[in-house]
Design an enzyme around this catalytic site. Sequence first.
Site, mmCIF file in Angstrom:
data_model
loop_
_atom_site.group_PDB
_atom_site.id
_atom_site.type_symbol
_atom_site.label_atom_id
_atom_site.label_comp_id
_atom_site.label_asym_id
_atom_site.label_seq_id
_atom_site.Cartn_x
_atom_site.Cartn_y
_atom_site.Cartn_z
ATOM 1 C CD GLU A 153 26.825 61.491 43.857
ATOM 2 O OE1 GLU A 153 25.886 62.198 44.247
ATOM 3 O OE2 GLU A 153 26.750 60.764 42.861
ATOM 4 C CB CYS A 191 30.504 51.847 46.035
ATOM 5 S SG CYS A 191 30.965 52.163 44.337
ATOM 6 C CB CYS A 224 36.123 59.085 35.015
ATOM 7 S SG CYS A 224 37.066 57.622 34.514
ATOM 8 C CB CYS A 228 33.175 54.245 29.658
ATOM 9 S SG CYS A 228 34.792 53.592 30.126
ATOM 10 C CB CYS A 268 30.233 55.508 32.545
ATOM 11 S SG CYS A 268 30.560 55.911 34.275
ATOM 12 N N GLY A 318 35.776 57.474 38.866
ATOM 13 C CA GLY A 318 37.195 57.483 38.535
ATOM 14 C C GLY A 318 37.769 56.124 38.180
ATOM 15 C CD GLU A 319 40.810 52.540 35.720
ATOM 16 O OE1 GLU A 319 39.677 52.161 35.373
ATOM 17 O OE2 GLU A 319 41.625 51.799 36.297
ATOM 18 C CB SER A 345 36.291 48.111 39.743
ATOM 19 O OG SER A 345 35.632 47.946 38.504
ATOM 20 C CB SER A 373 34.647 47.683 33.573
ATOM 21 O OG SER A 373 34.400 48.009 34.923
ATOM 22 C CG LEU A 374 35.016 41.765 29.153
ATOM 23 C CD1 LEU A 374 36.442 42.078 28.730
ATOM 24 C CD2 LEU A 374 34.853 40.254 29.370
ATOM 25 C CB CYS A 432 26.530 50.696 38.313
ATOM 26 S SG CYS A 432 26.649 49.383 39.482
#
Length: 369
Positions: free
Chosen positions: A96, A109, A116, A120, A123, A169-170, A201, A223-224, A343
């Site tokens: 997407e 975006c 991914c 996490c 997510c 994804g990363e 990101s 992303s903390l 998000c």
Amino acid sequence: MSDITERVNLLDFDEAGLRAFFETLGEKPFRAQQILKWVYHHAETDFGAMTDLGVALREKLNRIAEIKLPEIIREQRSSDGTVKWLIGFHGGNAVETVYIPEPKRGTLCVSSQVGCALNCSFCSTGAQGFARNLSTGEIIGQVWLAAQALGHERNGRRRITNIVMMGMGEPLLNFDNVVPALSLMRNDLGFGFAAKRVTVSTAGLVPGIRRLRESIDVALAVSLHSPVDDVRTDLVPLNRKYPIAELMQACRDYVSEKHKRTVTFEYTLIDGVNDHPDHARKLVKLLRTVPSKLNLIPFNPFPGTRYSCSSAERITRFQEIVMAGGLIATVRKTRGEDIDAACGQLVGKVLDRTKRSERIKLQIAETSA
Ligand code: SAH
């Protein structure tokens, strides 16, 4: 024409790659610039229409190359103007891509992987598992298709002003395909975005941050989600491998010298998990050591999640504390909720999912070599 051998997709090359491609054909490298202008300035994908290439070269390209875009499978428009596309690739996978218009900017975006591998816990993309990396053409193809669908350059005004690699994804786990795509976003012969308008990101892949700094000039978002290692590890398992202190050092290095900007830290506020006033105070201490901006994201729930969103009062209180501590902090407005475009809500279509735990071990081992 029958495809006996597979044709080269020219969307997979940035300018350097195209120059090398034309050199191997015995052609002048400046052909690269001509192709880039046709594809990215004139949205032309038919070699036959590229009149300045010469007939013989056009015919050769028709035989050995192609400009193959992904396909828009579905377009959804939110009542707030957000647009979400489901973009399909050869083989049945899909991701997407989301466009978020605001009064003074329009942000696209973009996704970097199908699914991914990072898992996490908050997510929904992670919950779907990982299928594969996107190619450079599949990444830049999302921008191309969105620009076309939006009428990007109409009346001298650009609809897309910023690109964020914050979709599925990363990106730093797909480094070799993501960097040429970033280069096409930046290049004036491509989409021509300024460095501060293209953001990568990451969930905190330290070696990837260091490599990115050496490779291309773009903005960095991290992303903390917590200033405390235990809490962050529960949310972002990658933290076990690259704990907060190491991540912060990589961020400080990123913005030193060449990249004289700030790092944007994303912080998803989850009820009772990372939204305590004490977390806000610890965050102030931590982020004082890095030129930074803080982006607070109210948690977006999705089916099956064990988390919920912090209350409005709690979010306001958190923001007050960090701002009183001297940080620049904004609360990200949730957009496109009616079309599940917010998000952490991007899902796409993930085929061939592999066991995430095995994948993540493999990928992290590869990147930390
Ligand atoms: N892997 C990269 C790129 C994905 S960005 C990264 O982690 O940065 C997606 C952003 O949305 C990240 O900041 C992520 O933490 C945030 N996010 C993910 N799930 C969310 C959810 N359910 N609610 C709010 N934000 C979420």
